[in-house]
Design a protein around this motif. Structure first.
Motif, short mmCIF file in Angstrom:
data_model
loop_
_atom_site.label_atom_id
_atom_site.label_comp_id
_atom_site.label_asym_id
_atom_site.label_seq_id
_atom_site.Cartn_x
_atom_site.Cartn_y
_atom_site.Cartn_z
N GLY A 49 10.29 -8.61 85.88
CA GLY A 49 11.56 -7.90 85.94
C GLY A 49 12.44 -8.05 84.73
N GLN A 50 11.97 -8.73 83.70
CA GLN A 50 12.77 -8.95 82.50
C GLN A 50 12.53 -7.87 81.47
N GLY A 51 13.57 -7.13 81.14
CA GLY A 51 13.46 -6.10 80.11
C GLY A 51 12.85 -4.82 80.65
N ILE A 52 12.60 -3.92 79.73
CA ILE A 52 11.98 -2.63 80.04
C ILE A 52 10.71 -2.53 79.20
N VAL A 53 9.63 -2.05 79.81
CA VAL A 53 8.38 -1.87 79.07
C VAL A 53 8.04 -0.40 78.88
N ALA A 54 8.77 0.48 79.55
CA ALA A 54 8.54 1.91 79.36
C ALA A 54 9.80 2.68 79.77
N CYS A 55 9.97 3.84 79.15
CA CYS A 55 11.14 4.66 79.43
C CYS A 55 10.77 6.12 79.22
N ALA A 56 11.37 6.99 80.01
CA ALA A 56 11.28 8.43 79.80
C ALA A 56 12.60 9.03 80.27
N MET A 57 13.29 9.68 79.38
CA MET A 57 14.56 10.32 79.71
C MET A 57 14.36 11.84 79.72
N ALA A 58 14.98 12.50 80.69
CA ALA A 58 14.89 13.95 80.76
C ALA A 58 16.25 14.52 81.12
N GLY A 59 16.49 15.72 80.66
CA GLY A 59 17.71 16.43 80.98
C GLY A 59 17.46 17.92 80.84
N HIS A 60 18.47 18.72 81.16
CA HIS A 60 18.33 20.15 81.00
C HIS A 60 19.70 20.79 80.78
N ASP A 61 19.65 22.01 80.30
CA ASP A 61 20.88 22.77 80.06
C ASP A 61 21.05 23.88 81.09
N GLY A 62 20.27 23.82 82.17
CA GLY A 62 20.30 24.84 83.20
C GLY A 62 19.22 25.89 83.01
N ARG A 63 18.63 25.88 81.84
CA ARG A 63 17.62 26.88 81.49
C ARG A 63 16.34 26.24 80.98
N ARG A 64 16.47 25.28 80.08
CA ARG A 64 15.33 24.58 79.50
C ARG A 64 15.50 23.08 79.70
N GLY A 65 14.37 22.41 79.87
CA GLY A 65 14.39 20.96 80.00
C GLY A 65 14.03 20.30 78.68
N TYR A 66 14.39 19.03 78.58
CA TYR A 66 14.15 18.27 77.36
C TYR A 66 13.70 16.87 77.73
N LEU A 67 12.62 16.41 77.13
CA LEU A 67 12.19 15.02 77.26
C LEU A 67 12.66 14.29 76.02
N GLN A 68 13.17 13.09 76.24
CA GLN A 68 13.65 12.27 75.13
C GLN A 68 13.29 10.82 75.38
N HIS A 69 13.11 10.08 74.34
CA HIS A 69 12.88 8.64 74.41
C HIS A 69 11.77 8.26 75.37
N VAL A 70 10.65 8.98 75.26
CA VAL A 70 9.47 8.58 76.01
C VAL A 70 8.79 7.52 75.15
N MET A 71 8.77 6.30 75.66
CA MET A 71 8.20 5.21 74.87
C MET A 71 7.65 4.13 75.80
N VAL A 72 6.63 3.45 75.29
CA VAL A 72 6.00 2.36 76.02
C VAL A 72 5.83 1.20 75.04
N ASP A 73 6.20 0.02 75.49
CA ASP A 73 6.02 -1.18 74.70
C ASP A 73 4.54 -1.28 74.30
N PRO A 74 4.25 -1.60 73.04
CA PRO A 74 2.85 -1.66 72.60
C PRO A 74 1.96 -2.55 73.48
N ASP A 75 2.51 -3.62 74.05
CA ASP A 75 1.70 -4.50 74.90
C ASP A 75 1.37 -3.89 76.26
#
Length: 141
Positions: A49-75
């Motif tokens: 439970g310590q820290g984050i090992v992966a992240c994926a952020m998503a949002g939209h403007d009502g018309r198109r979606g956007y993925l941002q900061h999709v990342m996984v710790d190398p380990d």
């Protein structure tokens, strides 16, 4: 993902190759993003439970979606975390009525380019030229 995850999120960005932590990734901006796009961004934590090992952020403007900061710790790569989190983001966007999603990568992040191609994303849009403009006196915005 919640605003309370920000410190771990920023720490992960600092240690993940191919990712750049920008001023725009600050706690307040991240809180605004999450509030405007509730239930669309996800984090994964290790068993302790310590820290984050992966992240994926998503949002939209009502018309198109956007993925941002999709990342996984190398380990923690090659365990399916990124694919699972991207699938969750895409499902949530589709449930919100979003039928097309875009993402950006840094030009020199070849590993990310391979990952997105592997998942079937198109990496060439000849009809689109992306322009950006920084509205503040901060070259790292």
């Amino acid at each position: 993902m919640t605003p309370d995850d920000h410190a771990d999120f920023a720490a992960m960005m600092r240690r993940t190759p191919g990712v750049v932590l920008r001023t725009a990734d600050g706690a307040e901006a991240t809180r605004r993003y999450l509030e405007r796009n509730p239930g669309l961004s996800f984090v994964a934590r290790p068993p302790d439970g310590q820290g984050i090992v992966a992240c994926a952020m998503a949002g939209h403007d009502g018309r198109r979606g956007y993925l941002q900061h999709v990342m996984v710790d190398p380990d923690y790569r090659h365990l399916g975390l990124a694919r699972t989190m991207v699938d969750r983001c895409l499902t949530a966007l589709l449930e919100a009525g979003i039928e097309k999603v875009h993402l950006d990568t840094l030009a020199d992040n070849i590993e990310a380019h391979r990952f997105w191609r592997h998942l079937g994303w198109a990496d060439r849009r000849d009809e689109i030229v992306k322009f950006s403009r920084v509205l503040v006196e901060d070259t790292n915005a």
